[in-house]
Motif scaffolding. Sequence first.
Motif, mmCIF file in Angstrom:
data_model
loop_
_atom_site.group_PDB
_atom_site.id
_atom_site.type_symbol
_atom_site.label_atom_id
_atom_site.label_comp_id
_atom_site.label_asym_id
_atom_site.label_seq_id
_atom_site.Cartn_x
_atom_site.Cartn_y
_atom_site.Cartn_z
ATOM 1 N N ILE A 78 1.579 15.366 3.716
ATOM 2 C CA ILE A 78 1.250 14.311 4.682
ATOM 3 C C ILE A 78 1.167 12.981 3.931
ATOM 4 N N PRO A 79 1.831 11.933 4.413
ATOM 5 C CA PRO A 79 1.704 10.629 3.762
ATOM 6 C C PRO A 79 0.237 10.194 3.668
ATOM 7 N N PHE A 80 -0.139 9.658 2.510
ATOM 8 C CA PHE A 80 -1.526 9.249 2.247
ATOM 9 C C PHE A 80 -1.497 7.793 1.794
ATOM 10 N N ILE A 81 -2.046 6.912 2.626
ATOM 11 C CA ILE A 81 -2.021 5.485 2.336
ATOM 12 C C ILE A 81 -3.453 4.972 2.175
ATOM 13 N N ILE A 82 -3.718 4.278 1.074
ATOM 14 C CA ILE A 82 -5.020 3.654 0.839
ATOM 15 C C ILE A 82 -5.076 2.343 1.624
ATOM 16 N N VAL A 83 -6.131 2.152 2.415
ATOM 17 C CA VAL A 83 -6.383 0.888 3.099
ATOM 18 C C VAL A 83 -7.784 0.464 2.680
ATOM 19 N N SER A 84 -7.866 -0.514 1.769
ATOM 20 C CA SER A 84 -9.149 -0.825 1.152
ATOM 21 C C SER A 84 -9.359 -2.324 1.066
ATOM 22 N N GLY A 85 -10.627 -2.702 1.092
ATOM 23 C CA GLY A 85 -10.971 -4.122 0.959
ATOM 24 C C GLY A 85 -10.960 -4.569 -0.475
ATOM 25 N N THR A 86 -11.303 -3.681 -1.386
ATOM 26 C CA THR A 86 -11.373 -4.038 -2.804
ATOM 27 C C THR A 86 -10.735 -2.925 -3.625
ATOM 28 N N ILE A 87 -9.650 -3.259 -4.275
ATOM 29 C CA ILE A 87 -9.010 -2.303 -5.180
ATOM 30 C C ILE A 87 -8.254 -3.092 -6.241
ATOM 31 N N GLY A 88 -8.689 -2.957 -7.476
ATOM 32 C CA GLY A 88 -8.050 -3.668 -8.559
ATOM 33 C C GLY A 88 -6.725 -3.054 -8.939
ATOM 34 N N GLU A 89 -5.955 -3.759 -9.753
ATOM 35 C CA GLU A 89 -4.627 -3.285 -10.124
ATOM 36 C C GLU A 89 -4.687 -1.965 -10.885
ATOM 37 N N VAL A 93 -3.052 1.597 -9.631
ATOM 38 C CA VAL A 93 -2.089 2.389 -10.403
ATOM 39 C C VAL A 93 -2.569 3.821 -10.541
ATOM 40 N N ASN A 94 -3.868 3.976 -10.833
ATOM 41 C CA ASN A 94 -4.417 5.324 -11.037
ATOM 42 C C ASN A 94 -4.350 6.166 -9.768
ATOM 43 N N VAL A 95 -4.650 5.555 -8.630
ATOM 44 C CA VAL A 95 -4.650 6.329 -7.392
ATOM 45 C C VAL A 95 -3.220 6.674 -6.965
ATOM 46 N N MET A 96 -2.249 5.802 -7.295
ATOM 47 C CA MET A 96 -0.853 6.132 -7.011
ATOM 48 C C MET A 96 -0.397 7.291 -7.899
ATOM 49 N N LYS A 97 -0.838 7.282 -9.163
ATOM 50 C CA LYS A 97 -0.511 8.397 -10.049
ATOM 51 C C LYS A 97 -1.128 9.693 -9.557
ATOM 52 N N ALA A 98 -2.282 9.583 -8.901
ATOM 53 C CA ALA A 98 -2.959 10.776 -8.389
ATOM 54 C C ALA A 98 -2.286 11.341 -7.146
ATOM 55 N N GLY A 99 -1.343 10.582 -6.555
ATOM 56 C CA GLY A 99 -0.596 11.127 -5.423
ATOM 57 C C GLY A 99 -0.598 10.300 -4.161
ATOM 58 N N ALA A 100 -1.300 9.169 -4.152
ATOM 59 C CA ALA A 100 -1.244 8.295 -2.970
ATOM 60 C C ALA A 100 0.167 7.729 -2.821
ATOM 61 N N HIS A 101 0.612 7.543 -1.592
ATOM 62 C CA HIS A 101 1.964 7.052 -1.360
ATOM 63 C C HIS A 101 2.050 5.527 -1.365
ATOM 64 N N ASP A 102 0.957 4.857 -0.999
ATOM 65 C CA ASP A 102 0.949 3.393 -1.010
ATOM 66 C C ASP A 102 -0.489 2.930 -0.834
ATOM 67 N N TYR A 103 -0.716 1.636 -1.045
ATOM 68 C CA TYR A 103 -2.038 1.065 -0.757
ATOM 69 C C TYR A 103 -1.847 -0.304 -0.115
ATOM 70 N N VAL A 104 -2.744 -0.640 0.812
ATOM 71 C CA VAL A 104 -2.698 -1.893 1.560
ATOM 72 C C VAL A 104 -4.109 -2.474 1.573
ATOM 73 N N LEU A 105 -4.221 -3.784 1.376
ATOM 74 C CA LEU A 105 -5.535 -4.436 1.417
ATOM 75 C C LEU A 105 -5.937 -4.706 2.867
ATOM 76 N N LYS A 106 -7.208 -4.484 3.170
ATOM 77 C CA LYS A 106 -7.693 -4.694 4.542
ATOM 78 C C LYS A 106 -7.538 -6.136 4.985
ATOM 79 N N GLY A 107 -7.638 -7.066 4.041
ATOM 80 C CA GLY A 107 -7.527 -8.481 4.401
ATOM 81 C C GLY A 107 -6.098 -8.939 4.582
ATOM 82 N N ASN A 108 -5.120 -8.083 4.297
ATOM 83 C CA ASN A 108 -3.711 -8.461 4.428
ATOM 84 C C ASN A 108 -2.918 -7.238 4.886
ATOM 85 N N LEU A 109 -2.885 -7.019 6.216
ATOM 86 C CA LEU A 109 -2.273 -5.809 6.772
ATOM 87 C C LEU A 109 -0.791 -5.976 7.113
ATOM 88 N N LYS A 110 -0.161 -7.060 6.631
ATOM 89 C CA LYS A 110 1.251 -7.274 6.942
ATOM 90 C C LYS A 110 2.126 -6.136 6.406
#
Length: 567
Positions: A78-89, A93-110
């Motif tokens: 199942i696709p797993f996308i991080i949607v978070s307000g605070t996530i550093g670079e 990187v670490n969460v993508m290596k762990a298997g997340a497919h993408d990440y999006v910041l809550k303040g910029n949902l474009k």
Amino acid sequence: MKPLRALIVEDSEDDAELLVNELRHADYNVLHTRVDTAVGLKNELSKSTWDIVFSDFTMPQFDAFDALEILHSTKLDIPFIIVSGTIGEDRAVNVMKAGAHDYVLKGNLKRLVPAIQRELREAEVRHERRQADEIIYSFAYTDQVTQLPNRARFHELVRDTVVEAQNGKWPIGLLLLDLDRFREVNDTLGHDSGDALLKEVGQRLLDVLFDADIVARLGGDEFGVLLTHLASISDLHGVIKKLQGAFSLPFMIDGVPIGVEVSIGVATMPEHADNADKLLQLADIAMYRAKQMSSGYVIYEPRFNLHSMERLGLMAELRDGIEQHQLLLHYQPKLDLRTHHIVGLEALARWQHPRLGLLYPDKFIGIAEPTGLINPLTRWVLCEALHYCQDEALKGIKLRMCVNLSARSLHDPLLLSMIDDALKITSTDSSQLMLEITESAIFIDPVRAEEVITDLSLRGIGLSIDDFGTGFTSLASIKSLPVNEIKIDKSFIMDMMTNKKDAMIVRSVIELGHNLGIMVVAEGVETKEILDALVDFGCDVIQGYYISRPLPAETLKKWLSDFAFSI
């Protein structure tokens, strides 16, 4: 609106609602559930089906890494996308290596909607690939008529059971069953009735055996039974009696009662053999003896392993036959479905035996294969076929000659020099030769096979996987080999108009072959209906009786000159 089942891992109801509103603005009809604990996530993944998972990165009770670990433990894709307000670079990187497919910041949902579309599309591609692999695996290891394990799978099961029995020190029994005069059923009532009979035979065998015992269809009219855990060897006679009893009543096929007799060959471990290959060989010898004696069943005895005088005589006569020019070739044309031109010929050996008449390969290749006779036979076929090919080329008829290569020849250290000599003697360009190799020949020694196939390809010689679907390989496993074509086994082609699964298998092999850049050939095309279906499926080349039977050289020359074809 596009339906979307979304599982939201989020401790904030407001943030979850903002995410859902964003999805609705993108024309998604969202069915969603929010969880914020590990237990809640596990429950939802187990009880419901989800298209996508959105997860906050950090929550009071667990985080995205924990959520990913739980998702991976379910084996769900199942696709797993991080949607978070605070996530550093670094954390991204670490969460993508762990298997997340993408990440999006809550303040910029474009980026959210494009990321969803991409990941859903890629998940669908992965799903289709898994389905295709399952289909390929099914017809590689399952007999498509009876849905029992096929020969390849049965051999694996015998090997595994032998190891278990040796470790546990209990006896096992192997029985090979051959239906007597089964061909008469096919000839009289047709192949559909023959297939129906095979299904009924398989079911009756299953009905009289224990669940732990294994029943397989090994091909044609031959079945295998593996008794995986005998209490004692003396139990064999009781099992044989039950198996014979299964054939005491006629089989009702299309309202016609059909009586079937069976010849059974039996071998056991440890009494007769201490490994799987030997066990299979000795059971086969016993079955052949049972057929010879019309005795119903035979338990192996060492005195049987001398082969019949007829077989030994035929072996000696084959050597003379090669030297005395009793062999000849028939050629079956191959038709390109795009150009409607004949693009190749398959060379098929025949033996004009002075006493037995015209013999087909199934009567003498099996004799040549385990002996040194296969090498002179292969050399003769190569030279004879290439001479014919070159003669036609001089007349302006350019055809690719297909020659079958046995397992022993493929792994023969002298094969490459033999082929080089044949090409030189006949003055034939290497591009006019294609070698057909069975899946089982590759499986004997995959590393050696890959080396030989690569060397042949570097010479410009075409390579074809013959009888694809009846052995051990899959399209995934041959993608590393420089293979030019695969030939779908005729057992799938001939029944594809009445068997939806066969049709689906044929379509899948054609599509996957094209995805790998491999030409696909269908053999056994006998009707216009089958041809039309193969055209719709996008098949490249066909051969079979609908185009032409295998023809002697002189007959073929006239046939080629008169040939005209339209679909």
